[in-house]
Design an enzyme around this catalytic site. Structure first.
Site, PDB file in Angstrom:
ATOM      1  N   GLU A  40       0.808  -1.236   0.000  1.00  0.00           N
ATOM      2  CA  GLU A  40       0.000   0.000   0.000  1.00  0.00           C
ATOM      3  C   GLU A  40       0.836   1.278   0.000  1.00  0.00           C
ATOM      4  O   GLU A  40       0.634   2.160   0.848  1.00  0.00           O
ATOM      5  CB  GLU A  40      -0.998  -0.016   1.165  1.00  0.00           C
ATOM      6  CG  GLU A  40      -2.017  -1.133   1.024  1.00  0.00           C
ATOM      7  CD  GLU A  40      -3.248  -0.963   1.899  1.00  0.00           C
ATOM      8  OE1 GLU A  40      -3.304  -0.030   2.718  1.00  0.00           O
ATOM      9  OE2 GLU A  40      -4.176  -1.778   1.738  1.00  0.00           O
ATOM     10  N   GLU A  49      -5.250  -8.652   0.259  1.00  0.00           N
ATOM     11  CA  GLU A  49      -6.072  -8.294   1.424  1.00  0.00           C
ATOM     12  C   GLU A  49      -7.512  -8.081   0.981  1.00  0.00           C
ATOM     13  O   GLU A  49      -7.766  -7.576  -0.122  1.00  0.00           O
ATOM     14  CB  GLU A  49      -5.598  -7.000   2.115  1.00  0.00           C
ATOM     15  CG  GLU A  49      -4.340  -7.177   2.921  1.00  0.00           C
ATOM     16  CD  GLU A  49      -3.899  -5.898   3.630  1.00  0.00           C
ATOM     17  OE1 GLU A  49      -4.769  -5.118   4.071  1.00  0.00           O
ATOM     18  OE2 GLU A  49      -2.680  -5.694   3.727  1.00  0.00           O
TER      19      GLU A  49
HETATM   20  C1  BGP Z   1      -4.626  -2.120   4.990  1.00  0.00           C
HETATM   21  C2  BGP Z   1      -3.278  -2.460   5.565  1.00  0.00           C
HETATM   22  C3  BGP Z   1      -3.284  -3.509   6.622  1.00  0.00           C
HETATM   23  C4  BGP Z   1      -4.525  -3.559   7.470  1.00  0.00           C
HETATM   24  C5  BGP Z   1      -5.795  -3.311   6.693  1.00  0.00           C
HETATM   25  C6  BGP Z   1      -7.010  -3.080   7.534  1.00  0.00           C
HETATM   26  O1  BGP Z   1      -4.620  -0.796   4.606  1.00  0.00           O
HETATM   27  O2  BGP Z   1      -2.411  -2.905   4.543  1.00  0.00           O
HETATM   28  O3  BGP Z   1      -2.095  -3.391   7.344  1.00  0.00           O
HETATM   29  O4  BGP Z   1      -4.406  -2.870   8.639  1.00  0.00           O
HETATM   30  O5  BGP Z   1      -5.701  -2.224   5.824  1.00  0.00           O
HETATM   31  O6  BGP Z   1      -7.012  -1.750   7.950  1.00  0.00           O
HETATM   32  P1  BGP Z   1      -7.282  -1.270   9.430  1.00  0.00           P
HETATM   33  O7  BGP Z   1      -6.317  -2.008  10.263  1.00  0.00           O
HETATM   34  O8  BGP Z   1      -7.057   0.201   9.398  1.00  0.00           O
HETATM   35  O9  BGP Z   1      -8.687  -1.624   9.700  1.00  0.00           O
END
Ligand code: BGP
Length: 467
Positions: free
Chosen positions: A166, A367
């Site tokens: 990201e 993800e």
């Molecule tokens: C993405 C990231 C992850 C993870 C996920 C969920 O942006 O790559 O590391 O955290 O989002 O987001 P959050 O933890 O803010 O709910």
């Protein structure tokens, strides 16, 4: 379009699940690990914990891999903490840190689980940050050296490599994530962006030189942006936001050049990066083998109303707006999670199609998932809402496959509960519940959620049984 016959998931499709080092490992200062920018973050959003213990995966990885094996995962995506391998980012190599990832990778391989390694997931070494971080061009070479160490150590065991997680979110929402400091000028932010792109290009070329069977690609967060209406200026705003949020990153990674609309935006901001001799050639020379992407939801934007601030605001999935460029709007057709993120499974298929049409590279989902306040009751977690979310998204992968898209695999977030980037430990995503509270660590014991049994069945049936 609805097909009468959906194509099955292809043989060898990777059924995975994901984590990142700083969110799951804990042991933030053990066995020679240096501090990262995440470890030295001055404060965490009110009511949320830090990452010092997280899910204690560093000490419990063997138990966790056994659970992943029971789940039937054929792939596991995790990140390597740069600060375990090279504590200050560009100095001595830490043998104990190197050994930890050998143990983890060996355990995965022994369990028949394909490791998918993210080389860098937000946790820049604090020592490099003190020298200017990604704004400092020297960080490009530090990353290239780090990548060489990884390829030399793990190249014979790991086929799938992800360069940077990201990058687009670190640039656009770095303050929410903790990777960019408040008030940093856009010119510096986009200089940092340019340097990350160079670092990614170097690592990609090094992988191809050093790991004969290696496959490498970037892992941006891609959310297709819809226009709020068919007003031509709303369509234009959506096109602009797609270029700024998505294509700037994927065009560079895949096609090796700056997206022209995004470049025009940078010119308008006075934020075009300094490009040194040889940079453009390097960027053009690096070709990924696949494109990985994280998808949580689509966005909807309208033409700017004039009330937007010149800072993007929001987080990975909530686009607020930017003066003169776009206004984020709520998509009235979509439900939201408890954390206000929209849920758009069909947007997943739309995003697959957009990426495939643009690049014709195999796509790997690294993800996708639902954050919620899960509750442990009598040793059980009834997370039917997560099953619904995942089922609806997996169905759309099958539609995308039927559209002709080449999909390598699906690795939802997250394999096990971990600490959210900016919303604490109570925001859970895992198939496995970790018994801790926001601040009270309890016993950190692992419990299988309902989604665990459901996903095990999906994997065992190769995606044929989503019930
Ligand atoms: C993405 C990231 C992850 C993870 C996920 C969920 O942006 O790559 O590391 O955290 O989002 O987001 P959050 O933890 O803010 O709910």
């Amino acid at each position: 379009m609805k097909y009468r016959t959906l194509k099955p998931f292809p043989p060898g499709f990777l059924w995975g699940a994901s984590t990142s080092a700083y969110q799951v490992e804990g042991a933030w200062n053990e066995d020679g690990k240096g501090p990262s920018v995440i470890d030295v973050m001055p404060s965490h959003p009110e009511g949320t914990t830090d990452f010092t213990v997280a899910s204690d995966h560093y000490h419990r990885f063997a138990e966790d891999v056994a659970l992943f094996s029971e789940l039937g995962l054929t792939a596991y995506r995790f990140s390597i903490a740069w600060t375990r391998i090279i504590p200050d980012g560009d100095g001595e190599i830490n043998a104990a840190g190197v050994a930890f990832y050998h143990r983890l990778i060996d355990a995965l391989v022994a369990a028949g689980i394909e490791p998918i390694v993210t080389m860098y997931h937000f946790d820049l070494p604090a020592a490099l940050d003190a020298k200017g971080g990604w704004v400092n061009r020297a960080t490009v070479d530090a990353f290239a050296r780090f990548s060489e160490v990884l390829f030399a150590e793990y190249g014979d065991k790991v086929t799938y490599w992800l360069t940077i997680n990201e990058q687009n979110m670190m640039i656009l929402y770095g303050e929410a994530i903790g990777t960019i400091k408040a008030g940093m000028p856009k010119s510096a932010i986009y200089q940092a962006n340019h340097h990350m792109m160079l670092a990614q290009a170097k690592a990609t070329n090094l992988c191809h030189d050093l790991v004969p069977h290696g496959l490498i690609g970037p892992a941006p967060n891609i959310a297709l942006c819809y226009p709020a209406t068919c007003h031509p200026e709303d369509v234009l705003a959506a096109d602009d936001f797609n270029a700024i949020r998505n294509w700037l990153y994927t065009d560079m990674a895949v096609l090796g050049r700056y997206n022209s609309v995004a470049w025009a935006y940078l010119e308008e901001l006075g934020a075009t990066p300094e490009i040194a001799e040889g940079d453009l050639e390097l960027l053009a020379s690096a070709r990924p083998d696949f494109l990985a992407f994280n998808y949580y939801a689509s966005h909807a934007v309208a033409r700017p109303s004039g009330t937007e601030s010149d800072v993007a605001g929001g987080d990975q999935q909530i686009a607020v707006g930017e003066a003169g460029v776009y206004a984020g709007v709520t998509n009235e057709y979509l439900p939201k999670t408890e954390f206000g993120w929209e849920i758009d499974p069909v947007g997943f298929r739309n995003t697959f199609r957009a990426l495939w049409d643009r690049y014709h590279l195999p796509l790997l989902v690294t993800e996708n998932g639902l954050g919620a306040f899960d509750k442990l009751e009598d040793g059980q977690v009834h997370d039917g809402y997560r099953i619904d979310y995942l089922r609806d998204h997996i169905e759309q992968i099958q539609w995308a496959i039927s559209d002709g898209v080449d999909v390598l695999g699906y690795s939802p977030w997250s394999a096990i509960d971990l600490v959210s980037t900016h919303q604490g430990a109570a925001k859970r995503y895992g198939f496995v519940y970790v018994n801790r509270e926001e601040f009270d660590l309890l016993d950190l014991a692992r419990y299988r959620k309902d989604s665990f049994a459901w996903y095990a069945k999906v994997i065992a049936s190769q995606g044929a049984d989503l019930s």
